[in-house]
Design a protein around this motif. Structure first.
Motif, PDB file in Angstrom:
ATOM      1  N   PRO A  40       0.819  -1.218   0.000  1.00 53.99           N
ATOM      2  CA  PRO A  40       0.000   0.000   0.000  1.00 53.99           C
ATOM      3  C   PRO A  40       0.848   1.261   0.000  1.00 53.99           C
ATOM      4  O   PRO A  40       1.976   1.278   0.496  1.00 53.99           O
ATOM      5  CB  PRO A  40      -0.811  -0.122   1.295  1.00 53.99           C
ATOM      6  N   SER A  41       0.293   2.305  -0.548  1.00 55.23           N
ATOM      7  CA  SER A  41       0.990   3.585  -0.583  1.00 55.23           C
ATOM      8  C   SER A  41      -0.020   4.711  -0.459  1.00 55.23           C
ATOM      9  O   SER A  41      -1.226   4.505  -0.603  1.00 55.23           O
ATOM     10  CB  SER A  41       1.776   3.724  -1.896  1.00 55.23           C
ATOM     11  N   ALA A  42       0.490   5.894  -0.190  1.00 57.36           N
ATOM     12  CA  ALA A  42      -0.373   7.070  -0.097  1.00 57.36           C
ATOM     13  C   ALA A  42      -0.594   7.653  -1.481  1.00 57.36           C
ATOM     14  O   ALA A  42       0.348   7.827  -2.254  1.00 57.36           O
ATOM     15  CB  ALA A  42       0.265   8.111   0.814  1.00 57.36           C
ATOM     16  N   VAL A  43      -1.840   7.939  -1.787  1.00 50.38           N
ATOM     17  CA  VAL A  43      -2.175   8.673  -3.001  1.00 50.38           C
ATOM     18  C   VAL A  43      -2.435  10.109  -2.569  1.00 50.38           C
ATOM     19  O   VAL A  43      -3.426  10.403  -1.907  1.00 50.38           O
ATOM     20  CB  VAL A  43      -3.423   8.086  -3.685  1.00 50.38           C
ATOM     21  N   GLY A  44      -1.522  10.996  -2.926  1.00 44.67           N
ATOM     22  CA  GLY A  44      -1.599  12.368  -2.445  1.00 44.67           C
ATOM     23  C   GLY A  44      -0.625  12.590  -1.295  1.00 44.67           C
ATOM     24  O   GLY A  44       0.038  11.658  -0.822  1.00 44.67           O
ATOM     25  N   THR A  45      -0.543  13.820  -0.839  1.00 48.96           N
ATOM     26  CA  THR A  45       0.398  14.172   0.230  1.00 48.96           C
ATOM     27  C   THR A  45      -0.293  14.998   1.308  1.00 48.96           C
ATOM     28  O   THR A  45      -1.314  15.647   1.058  1.00 48.96           O
ATOM     29  CB  THR A  45       1.581  14.986  -0.333  1.00 48.96           C
ATOM     30  N   LEU A  46       0.284  14.958   2.490  1.00 46.43           N
ATOM     31  CA  LEU A  46      -0.212  15.774   3.591  1.00 46.43           C
ATOM     32  C   LEU A  46       0.018  17.245   3.280  1.00 46.43           C
ATOM     33  O   LEU A  46       1.072  17.621   2.763  1.00 46.43           O
ATOM     34  CB  LEU A  46       0.505  15.396   4.892  1.00 46.43           C
ATOM     35  N   ALA A  47      -0.947  18.061   3.601  1.00 43.87           N
ATOM     36  CA  ALA A  47      -0.828  19.496   3.338  1.00 43.87           C
ATOM     37  C   ALA A  47      -0.026  20.178   4.439  1.00 43.87           C
ATOM     38  O   ALA A  47       0.223  19.613   5.515  1.00 43.87           O
ATOM     39  CB  ALA A  47      -2.225  20.119   3.228  1.00 43.87           C
ATOM     40  N   GLU A  48       0.381  21.390   4.150  1.00 43.03           N
ATOM     41  CA  GLU A  48       1.113  22.188   5.129  1.00 43.03           C
ATOM     42  C   GLU A  48       0.279  22.315   6.402  1.00 43.03           C
ATOM     43  O   GLU A  48      -0.922  22.541   6.360  1.00 43.03           O
ATOM     44  CB  GLU A  48       1.393  23.573   4.559  1.00 43.03           C
ATOM     45  N   GLY A  49       0.941  22.136   7.521  1.00 46.37           N
ATOM     46  CA  GLY A  49       0.250  22.265   8.800  1.00 46.37           C
ATOM     47  C   GLY A  49      -0.041  20.943   9.477  1.00 46.37           C
ATOM     48  O   GLY A  49      -0.469  20.915  10.631  1.00 46.37           O
ATOM     49  N   PHE A  50       0.173  19.837   8.759  1.00 46.88           N
ATOM     50  CA  PHE A  50      -0.022  18.539   9.431  1.00 46.88           C
ATOM     51  C   PHE A  50       1.131  18.285  10.392  1.00 46.88           C
ATOM     52  O   PHE A  50       0.925  17.944  11.555  1.00 46.88           O
ATOM     53  CB  PHE A  50      -0.126  17.405   8.414  1.00 46.88           C
ATOM     54  N   THR A  51       2.354  18.446   9.890  1.00 44.09           N
ATOM     55  CA  THR A  51       3.551  18.384  10.730  1.00 44.09           C
ATOM     56  C   THR A  51       4.489  19.497  10.302  1.00 44.09           C
ATOM     57  O   THR A  51       4.280  20.144   9.277  1.00 44.09           O
ATOM     58  CB  THR A  51       4.283  17.031  10.594  1.00 44.09           C
ATOM     59  N   ASP A  52       5.527  19.680  11.074  1.00 49.90           N
ATOM     60  CA  ASP A  52       6.569  20.642  10.715  1.00 49.90           C
ATOM     61  C   ASP A  52       7.710  19.870  10.051  1.00 49.90           C
ATOM     62  O   ASP A  52       8.413  19.107  10.731  1.00 49.90           O
ATOM     63  CB  ASP A  52       7.076  21.346  11.979  1.00 49.90           C
ATOM     64  N   PRO A  53       7.889  20.014   8.735  1.00 50.15           N
ATOM     65  CA  PRO A  53       8.938  19.251   8.039  1.00 50.15           C
ATOM     66  C   PRO A  53      10.325  19.485   8.631  1.00 50.15           C
ATOM     67  O   PRO A  53      11.178  18.598   8.571  1.00 50.15           O
ATOM     68  CB  PRO A  53       8.860  19.778   6.604  1.00 50.15           C
ATOM     69  N   ALA A  54      10.542  20.629   9.214  1.00 49.31           N
ATOM     70  CA  ALA A  54      11.857  20.931   9.789  1.00 49.31           C
ATOM     71  C   ALA A  54      12.054  20.246  11.130  1.00 49.31           C
ATOM     72  O   ALA A  54      13.179  20.144  11.619  1.00 49.31           O
ATOM     73  CB  ALA A  54      12.021  22.446   9.951  1.00 49.31           C
ATOM     74  N   SER A  55      10.972  19.778  11.717  1.00 41.74           N
ATOM     75  CA  SER A  55      11.061  19.129  13.026  1.00 41.74           C
ATOM     76  C   SER A  55      10.054  17.987  13.086  1.00 41.74           C
ATOM     77  O   SER A  55       8.974  18.127  13.685  1.00 41.74           O
ATOM     78  CB  SER A  55      10.792  20.145  14.152  1.00 41.74           C
ATOM     79  N   PRO A  56      10.361  16.854  12.447  1.00 41.74           N
ATOM     80  CA  PRO A  56       9.441  15.713  12.434  1.00 41.74           C
ATOM     81  C   PRO A  56       9.100  15.272  13.858  1.00 41.74           C
ATOM     82  O   PRO A  56       9.944  15.372  14.766  1.00 41.74           O
ATOM     83  CB  PRO A  56      10.230  14.634  11.696  1.00 41.74           C
ATOM     84  N   PRO A  57       7.884  14.802  14.077  1.00 43.38           N
ATOM     85  CA  PRO A  57       7.496  14.386  15.438  1.00 43.38           C
ATOM     86  C   PRO A  57       8.311  13.201  15.929  1.00 43.38           C
ATOM     87  O   PRO A  57       8.602  12.275  15.177  1.00 43.38           O
ATOM     88  CB  PRO A  57       6.017  14.018  15.272  1.00 43.38           C
ATOM     89  N   ARG A  58       8.684  13.241  17.176  1.00 47.77           N
ATOM     90  CA  ARG A  58       9.417  12.140  17.797  1.00 47.77           C
ATOM     91  C   ARG A  58       8.448  11.018  18.151  1.00 47.77           C
ATOM     92  O   ARG A  58       7.248  11.252  18.342  1.00 47.77           O
ATOM     93  CB  ARG A  58      10.138  12.619  19.059  1.00 47.77           C
ATOM     94  N   PRO A  59       8.952   9.796  18.268  1.00 46.25           N
ATOM     95  CA  PRO A  59       8.101   8.687  18.698  1.00 46.25           C
ATOM     96  C   PRO A  59       7.410   8.995  20.023  1.00 46.25           C
ATOM     97  O   PRO A  59       8.004   9.610  20.920  1.00 46.25           O
ATOM     98  CB  PRO A  59       9.087   7.519  18.849  1.00 46.25           C
ATOM     99  N   GLU A  60       6.161   8.619  20.138  1.00 50.47           N
ATOM    100  CA  GLU A  60       5.326   8.806  21.324  1.00 50.47           C
ATOM    101  C   GLU A  60       4.944  10.267  21.562  1.00 50.47           C
ATOM    102  O   GLU A  60       4.341  10.586  22.586  1.00 50.47           O
ATOM    103  CB  GLU A  60       5.999   8.245  22.584  1.00 50.47           C
ATOM    104  N   SER A  61       5.281  11.146  20.627  1.00 51.89           N
ATOM    105  CA  SER A  61       4.917  12.544  20.811  1.00 51.89           C
ATOM    106  C   SER A  61       3.491  12.790  20.337  1.00 51.89           C
ATOM    107  O   SER A  61       2.849  11.920  19.741  1.00 51.89           O
ATOM    108  CB  SER A  61       5.881  13.449  20.047  1.00 51.89           C
ATOM    109  N   THR A  62       2.992  13.986  20.609  1.00 50.24           N
ATOM    110  CA  THR A  62       1.639  14.371  20.210  1.00 50.24           C
ATOM    111  C   THR A  62       1.716  15.556  19.257  1.00 50.24           C
ATOM    112  O   THR A  62       2.453  16.514  19.515  1.00 50.24           O
ATOM    113  CB  THR A  62       0.796  14.751  21.441  1.00 50.24           C
ATOM    114  N   ILE A  63       0.981  15.475  18.160  1.00 48.76           N
ATOM    115  CA  ILE A  63       0.925  16.589  17.228  1.00 48.76           C
ATOM    116  C   ILE A  63      -0.515  17.075  17.121  1.00 48.76           C
ATOM    117  O   ILE A  63      -1.459  16.319  17.352  1.00 48.76           O
ATOM    118  CB  ILE A  63       1.454  16.208  15.832  1.00 48.76           C
ATOM    119  N   THR A  64      -0.683  18.334  16.778  1.00 44.22           N
ATOM    120  CA  THR A  64      -2.013  18.910  16.564  1.00 44.22           C
ATOM    121  C   THR A  64      -2.043  19.472  15.144  1.00 44.22           C
ATOM    122  O   THR A  64      -1.690  20.634  14.915  1.00 44.22           O
ATOM    123  CB  THR A  64      -2.318  20.012  17.586  1.00 44.22           C
ATOM    124  N   PRO A  65      -2.420  18.673  14.177  1.00 44.97           N
ATOM    125  CA  PRO A  65      -2.380  19.127  12.787  1.00 44.97           C
ATOM    126  C   PRO A  65      -3.466  20.147  12.470  1.00 44.97           C
ATOM    127  O   PRO A  65      -4.497  20.200  13.144  1.00 44.97           O
ATOM    128  CB  PRO A  65      -2.601  17.839  11.992  1.00 44.97           C
TER     129      PRO A  65
END
Length: 224
Positions: A37-62
């Motif tokens: 399986p693969s993703a069709v399309g990409t996450l838009a700006e604001g889902f994560t910060d590309p300069a600071s990818p989320p660490r394991p077990e962290s929480t993000i608010t997209p």
């Protein structure tokens, strides 16, 4: 006269048998190999910060809707693993089924009713070799914590709850009013079954699946 009819009747029986066999070869036959399986399309700006990818077990608010452009590839196989007959769980189950219908994925359901066999049901879901197992129901959190770390190649998505210490293969989509964590922690003081709305549940499923397809896993997606 009867003897002359028998060959014709036999042919009808064979044709019916062949029709049944061919029906088993439908898109729901998971015994057939299928593409990774693969993703069709990409996450838009604001889902994560590309300069600071989320660490394991962290929480993000997209950012709301930043997951809308991501869809599963063809022949995506999902097991819905559910336990509990409360209204909140029912809302989550409905959301998973509506999402699967919208995305035309192959969905199979495993329902756990006996707490003594929750782990067995999780094992059954894993043995079905789906691309993703989505769990709905607080009762599955602790059993999942026991099993998921031993099956790191199997992706899981927990909707409306989360594991206290998830491994990289377990992603959760949660919000204030849900946030059941298990391991004796139970529900937070803000737990509110009324927060499990159809819209919130659908956002949790879509955001969670988009994260898994995009390789953003082992985290909690906070939807507030």
């Amino acid at each position: 006269m009867l003897l002359r009819l028998r060959p014709a009747l036999t042919l009808v029986g064979v044709a019916a048998t062949l029709a049944l066999v061919s029906g088993c070869g439908s898109a729901d036959d998971w015994s057939r190999p299928h593409a990774r399986p693969s993703a069709v399309g990409t996450l838009a700006e604001g889902f994560t910060d590309p300069a600071s990818p989320p660490r394991p077990e962290s929480t993000i608010t997209p950012r709301p809707g930043s997951w809308d452009g991501v869809h599963p590839s063809e022949d995506y196989r999902v097991v819905l693993l559910t336990a509990g007959d409360d209204e909140a769980t029912g809302t989550l189950v409905d959301a998973v089924r509506r999402w699967a219908d919208d995305e035309e994925v192959s969905l199979k359901t495993v329902t756990a009713t006996d707490p003594h066999h929750y782990v067995d049901k999780i094992d059954r879901a894993i043995k079905m070799a789906p691309d993703l197992i989505v769990t709905a129901g607080n009762d599955l959190v602790d059993p999942l914590a026991m099993v998921s770390a031993s099956h790191l190649d199997q992706p899981f998505l927990v909707v409306g709850a989360e594991l206290a210490e998830p491994t990289h293969n377990v992603t959760a989509a949660d919000w204030t009013g849900a946030s059941f964590r298990g391991e004796g922690l139970g529900a937070s003081s803000t737990y509110d079954p009324a927060s499990f709305t159809a819209e919130r549940a659908m956002d949790a499923v879509r955001a969670g699946v988009a994260a898994v397809l995009s390789g953003v896993t082992g985290i909690v997606i906070w939807l507030d």
